[in-house]
Write an enzyme that holds these catalytic residues in place. Structure first.
Site: not given
Length: 648
Positions: A372, A285, A400
């Site tokens: 979640e 990244k 969610r």
């Protein structure tokens, strides 16, 4: 800021078909130029930088090898899609990213045929790609589906649910696991790259088919044993046994920045795959930009910045604290005297302020990853065992886990505390990240208490109130960004459940405000007072339970009652209207039949990304619109509102 970089090769690429006119060797130059263009563009607009830099070579190779848009490329989440946008006809608009009327920061179907599926929430790519692949298989249409999913997104159960059904796609599904953190495989090097090319080659696949046919003629038992032996041998050499068990042909790990490895492997998979394939690439990244590589967050999300130094333009220092930091610091302080307090977040420790809590109480902070549903039920288990869990999740992500909120928390009346960040509009992140619906989906649940602070001091008090509340689930929602600049309390106060507070007393108009639109309500009240309309302003604090005594008093003593909230229909306004109806206060023949109730809320649309002030104007939640609503209710002419001193 710096001038645009020189990009002679990239200048010849408007769409992927242009890319395919170059040689594989020339892809190195194009990738280098593409990286510089991404850095330059994001330095102007701000946005997500590190993720895009990490997939420059991968994105270039995919578009070079596969026939997009006939082959569908689906990015998970979409933070990494900026290089993709540049290569697919949007380079001329790339410096409008996340600006009003400009390009979305995520993939978006309405924006380009090269964005076959909108993505801004995690772990959806494999399910969507499977849908595309199976549809093509059923209809006989051309095209594969390629899902690019990060290792963080692989922490969500939905990704594995999709993989478990991937066999239905046959060889039309390719999943690329972009591994930039997990270290779930052996180190990447020349040997692993060679093995990846070998096992994806036509020679190896052909030999594998031939061996399978021979062993099948001997006996099913021998055939199955040979197949398992081959899979486990590859698994030992390369990793990936888990994915093999889910029905994927595993290839990798390979260096995601090495085009000499990427292109041949992708070509082999394109031409030789017999079933679903998972290609494991390892990337870095922030790759290729030193300030990003050196930063702890790899420049995941950045403000405008200077390309040479990497210094971000975050505006003047000081000012009010960010809401998430107020929550995190308050919770950390409360936990000093309460060993039962713990905090849970779903891959967003800094975004929710849980990082502040974790720094002080590392053993009581839990980052469950992008999961979640698990996070909410985990909190329910903690609560059932006597702990005081705070589940800190963005409003849009808590959606969610709604089934878990209902069944695992609310029905059992467990005292889980929901700290709901990014409630309301979120500016440049747009409709996918806006916290528009939490008031509606939480306030409809029995046993649930729902609060919203009007400023940062109120947030501290509500965090304290939630910590003391053991009678069932309780939620408090607060916006993105900084507070309004009030003094922070030296001592926390427990708020009486279901009680609002009058902040300005009047007689004719009552504005019932929930949340941080209170400052706009006060501006509107000043204008109305200047017009001779005595105005009461109330900080409601709670949408559930409502302060029915206060509301009844206001409804029976004021001519106009306006509710104000930064949420979709079904929140405060709906509950106040229901209460008024139940009490008969709106009946024409009642003693208060002349009462005028008006609700102000988010409009019934998905608002596009823009400057927050413009979003509030579009939503009609600024002071001028409040004044206009009152004047119209009183059948007054709304002209002259701006002359009275209110500006949007």
């Amino acid at each position: 800021m710096t001038d645009k970089p020189e990009t002679p090769f990239l200048d010849q690429v408007n769409f992927p078909e242009d890319l395919r006119k170059f040689s594989a060797k020339e892809m190195h130059q194009i990738a280098d130029e593409l990286r510089q263009e991404v850095i330059s563009a994001v330095s102007v607009t701000g946005g997500h930088l590190g993720a895009g830099l990490g997939v420059v070579e991968l994105t270039t190779a995919i578009h070079y090898v596969f026939n997009t848009p006939t082959d569908k490329l689906i990015f998970d989440v979409g933070h990494q899609c900026y290089p993709h946008k540049i290569l697919t006809g949007r380079r001329d608009r790339i410096r409008t990213l996340r600006q009003g009327g400009g390009l979305s920061g995520f993939t978006k179907r309405s924006e380009s045929e090269y964005d076959p599926f909108g993505a801004a929430h995690s772990s959806t790519s494999i399910s969507a790609a499977l849908g595309f692949a199976v549809a093509n298989k059923m209809s006989g249409a051309q095209g594969k589906a390629i899902a690019v999913i990060g290792d963080g997104a692989m922490s969500a159960g939905m990704a594995y649910e999709a993989m478990n059904n991937a066999e239905a796609a046959g060889n039309r599904l390719v999943v690329i696991l972009n591994d930039n953190d997990m270290s779930i495989a052996p180190p990447v090097g020349g040997l692993s790259g060679y093995l990846a090319r070998l096992v994806s080659s036509s020679e190896y696949v052909g030999l594998r088919k031939f061996a399978s046919k021979i062993t099948a003629k001997l006996s099913r038992r021998v055939h199955d044993a040979a197949e398992r032996a081959e899979e486990y041998a590859r698994g030992m050499a390369m990793g990936g046994t888990l994915f093999e068990e889910l029905g994927f042909y595993y290839v990798g790990p390979i260096d995601g920045h090495n085009l000499d490895q990427l292109i041949p492997v992708l070509e082999n998979v394109r031409d030789n795959a017999e079933g679903p394939v998972l290609i494991h690439v390892v990337t870095q990244k922030g790759k290729g930009y030193a300030p990003a590589e050196a930063a702890a967050d790899k420049y995941h999300g950045v403000a405008k910045f200077d390309v040479i130094s990497g210094k971000q333009d975050k505006g003047p220092g000081g000012g009010p604290p960010a809401y998430q930091n107020v929550f995190g610091e308050t919770l950390a302080k409360l936990a000093e005297n309460d060993p039962k307090i713990c905090a849970i977040t779903a891959a967003m420790p800094s975004g929710t302020g849980v990082d502040k809590f974790a720094a002080a109480h590392p053993d009581r902070a839990f980052d469950v990853g992008i999961a979640e549903q698990h996070g909410v039920t985990f909190a329910a288990g903690l609560a059932a065992q006597g702990m005081r869990p705070f589940c800190a999740i963005y409003s849009t992500f808590l959606q969610r886990a709604y089934d878990q909120v209902v069944h695992d928390v609310a029905i059992q009346n467990l005292p889980v505390r929901f700290a709901i960040d990014r409630a309301g509009l979120v500016g440049a992140d747009g409709s996918t990240h806006a916290g528009s619906f939490d008031l509606t989906y939480l306030a409809t649940l029995p046993n649930m208490v729902v609060m919203s602070p009007s400023d940062e001091a109120e947030l501290a008090h509500m965090t304290y109130t939630a910590a003391l509340y053991d009678d069932g689930p309780i939620a408090f929602r607060y916006p993105r960004g900084n507070g309004v600049g009030v003094d922070m309390p030296l001592k926390f106060e427990q708020i009486e459940i279901g009680r609002g507070r009058i902040v300005k007393q009047g007689a004719k108009v009552a504005i019932l405000s929930l949340g941080t639109r209170l400052s706009e309500a006060m501006k509107a009240a000043d204008v109305l007072e200047a017009k001779g309309l005595s105005t009461t302003v109330v900080d409601m604090r709670f949408v559930k339970p409502l302060d029915e005594d206060l509301i009844r008093k206001l409804m029976t003593s004021h001519e106009v009652v306006v509710t104000l909230e930064e949420g979709a229909i079904g929140g405060l306004g709906a509950h106040v209207l229901t209460m008024a109806s139940d009490l008969g206060l709106t009946d024409p023949d009642s003693a208060h039949g002349g009462l005028k109730i008006r609700t102000m809320r988010l409009p019934d649309i998905f608002q596009e990304h823009d400057n927050p002030q413009k979003q509030y104007d579009e939503a009609g939640l600024n002071a001028p619109q409040i004044v206009d609503m009152v004047l119209k209710a009183l059948r007054h002419n709304s002209a002259g509102v701006e002359e009275a001193g209110v500006r949007a």
